[in-house]
Enzyme design. Sequence first.
Site, PDB file in Angstrom:
ATOM      1  N   SER A  39     -55.715 -18.900  27.168  1.00 47.71           N
ATOM      2  CA  SER A  39     -56.780 -17.959  26.764  1.00 47.71           C
ATOM      3  C   SER A  39     -56.195 -16.770  26.011  1.00 47.71           C
ATOM      4  O   SER A  39     -56.742 -16.321  24.999  1.00 47.71           O
ATOM      5  CB  SER A  39     -57.519 -17.437  28.001  1.00 47.71           C
ATOM      6  OG  SER A  39     -58.229 -18.474  28.603  1.00 47.71           O
ATOM      7  N   SER A 184     -69.967 -16.672  31.481  1.00 44.14           N
ATOM      8  CA  SER A 184     -69.050 -17.321  30.544  1.00 44.14           C
ATOM      9  C   SER A 184     -68.227 -16.292  29.781  1.00 44.14           C
ATOM     10  O   SER A 184     -68.761 -15.452  29.053  1.00 44.14           O
ATOM     11  CB  SER A 184     -69.842 -18.195  29.558  1.00 44.14           C
ATOM     12  OG  SER A 184     -69.031 -18.515  28.445  1.00 44.14           O
ATOM     13  N   ASP A 337     -61.430 -23.140  35.947  1.00 44.31           N
ATOM     14  CA  ASP A 337     -60.575 -24.215  35.429  1.00 44.31           C
ATOM     15  C   ASP A 337     -59.693 -24.841  36.506  1.00 44.31           C
ATOM     16  O   ASP A 337     -59.046 -25.860  36.264  1.00 44.31           O
ATOM     17  CB  ASP A 337     -59.698 -23.681  34.283  1.00 44.31           C
ATOM     18  CG  ASP A 337     -60.533 -23.336  33.052  1.00 44.31           C
ATOM     19  OD1 ASP A 337     -61.664 -23.847  32.927  1.00 44.31           O
ATOM     20  OD2 ASP A 337     -60.058 -22.538  32.218  1.00 44.31           O
TER      21      ASP A 337
HETATM   22  C1  S3P Z   1     -62.099 -19.577  28.625  1.00 40.51           C
HETATM   23  C2  S3P Z   1     -63.192 -19.374  29.415  1.00 40.51           C
HETATM   24  C3  S3P Z   1     -63.715 -20.374  30.351  1.00 40.51           C
HETATM   25  C4  S3P Z   1     -62.705 -21.472  30.633  1.00 40.51           C
HETATM   26  C5  S3P Z   1     -62.029 -21.955  29.389  1.00 40.51           C
HETATM   27  C6  S3P Z   1     -61.310 -20.822  28.678  1.00 40.51           C
HETATM   28  C7  S3P Z   1     -61.671 -18.503  27.694  1.00 40.51           C
HETATM   29  O1  S3P Z   1     -64.878 -20.963  29.800  1.00 40.51           O
HETATM   30  O2  S3P Z   1     -63.319 -22.546  31.298  1.00 40.51           O
HETATM   31  O3  S3P Z   1     -61.080 -22.955  29.697  1.00 40.51           O
HETATM   32  O4  S3P Z   1     -60.550 -18.564  27.162  1.00 40.51           O
HETATM   33  O5  S3P Z   1     -62.460 -17.578  27.493  1.00 40.51           O
HETATM   34  P1  S3P Z   1     -66.334 -20.285  30.016  1.00 40.51           P
HETATM   35  O6  S3P Z   1     -66.149 -18.870  29.773  1.00 40.51           O
HETATM   36  O7  S3P Z   1     -67.239 -20.904  29.020  1.00 40.51           O
HETATM   37  O8  S3P Z   1     -66.714 -20.622  31.412  1.00 40.51           O
END
Ligand code: S3P
Length: 460
Positions: A39, A184, A337
Amino acid sequence: MIYGQEERAHDAHANGRDVLFAPVAAGLKGTVRVPGDKSISHRAVMLGGVSEGRVEVTGFLRSADTLATVDAMRALGVRVDEEGEGQLTVHGVGLEGLREPTDVIDVRNAGTLIRLLPGLVAGSRFLCVLTGDASIRSRPMARIVEPLSRMGASVWGRDGDRLPPLVVRGGGLSGIHHQMEVASAQVKSCLLLAGLSAEGETQVVEPGPTRDHTERMIRFGGGRVEKEGRVDGPGTVTVRPLERLRLPGIDVPGDFSSAAFLIVAALLASESDLLLERVGLNPTRTGLLSVLERMGADVSIERCDESGAEPIGDLRARSSRLLATDVSAEEVPLMIDELPIWALAAAAAEGTSRVRGARELRVKESDRLATTAALLRSLGVVVSAYEDGMDIVGVGGTRSDAEPPWVGDTRVLAGGDHRIAMVGAVAGYVSGKGVLVDDTDCITVSFPGFADTIARVGQR
Ligand code: S3P
């Protein structure tokens, strides 16, 4: 191919064929560094690209997903130089310096890229078209199309603006107040990035806590973002428009989500004592730690530090006998995750564990409630699936003998999902006979060198 016996570790990824992950009978021992956080690596390249001048990035995760982001930023006119192992120089062009890409941007399997990039380009008056692989093209996009349109961007998608490909023509944004239906970080980040070049404030209300790497990085570059409410609770995040982003260098911490596979492997294999160095310990990411502690896991944080805008530390995990627990809906976003690998820990624990409020797992790289339940069932574990969660009947604690904890057929399907493939691999490492996982190539999406890392610390 049998991996973990005579073959060299990297051979395990020579192609997409089935790989047998063989047991690490004497546990995981020693010290490891997990690859950089996915991320944060995505955000370092995206925000570095709109920063003023050069941004040196170290600890960058060089994976299939994050390289898609490097390519996307290059397509938008940003020079990105790869300087060596985990080192990048991003030549930022400023918040108004991105250029119209001359072709469609292919995000491949990167959900974070296809959700964040529309926000980054929404303030620019050019056309940007984004598509990705089959999994990406089935992932919900209305959640970003609707609020970005309300901010003033023109955004279209397939199937009534619900699915990729996406078409974005930006410009003339105004800040909005947006209540997210689901918690999210990708949606929140998309809107915060757009908010940097909007007129007035942009507010995003989170029904539950989500990772706050974007907020931290914007602040690190001199921007103004505040959250009303606890860091690890629901709340409202407000961003103000910014003239210039000035990011100092970014040192990306180790990815807690990748560390989670090694932690659970160490807990479930007997005789393990594994130290994981410089892992990102952002409280919006580490929900798994509290859940594992509640299950009786011997995991401890040894040495905390800061790496730029993010907390980091060393983690130690030792073999443990685990007890079942319930994961509440409030805990889900803090370990979104990690739920598939938690499910494997629950499958090896004593008693029945439950998770609810996890419907979002159905729209990840695969339908992770379905793929996790199917994987556990292939291992002979009894699982009851629900619309938003599952009950897992654990097979009972770490075995000190060589008995496999899994009783069923030990061939599992990853369905092209990197995290499910690694759950299958960990199941093999802590089994008596090994577990065969189909198509392991997808592991490169987040953890290239996964098998090599285990080969180094796994005692056979
Ligand atoms: C992420 C946010 C999460 C996660 C993804 C990476 C990010 O998704 O599941 O693997 O880097 O912002 P959501 O925010 O849609 O739940």
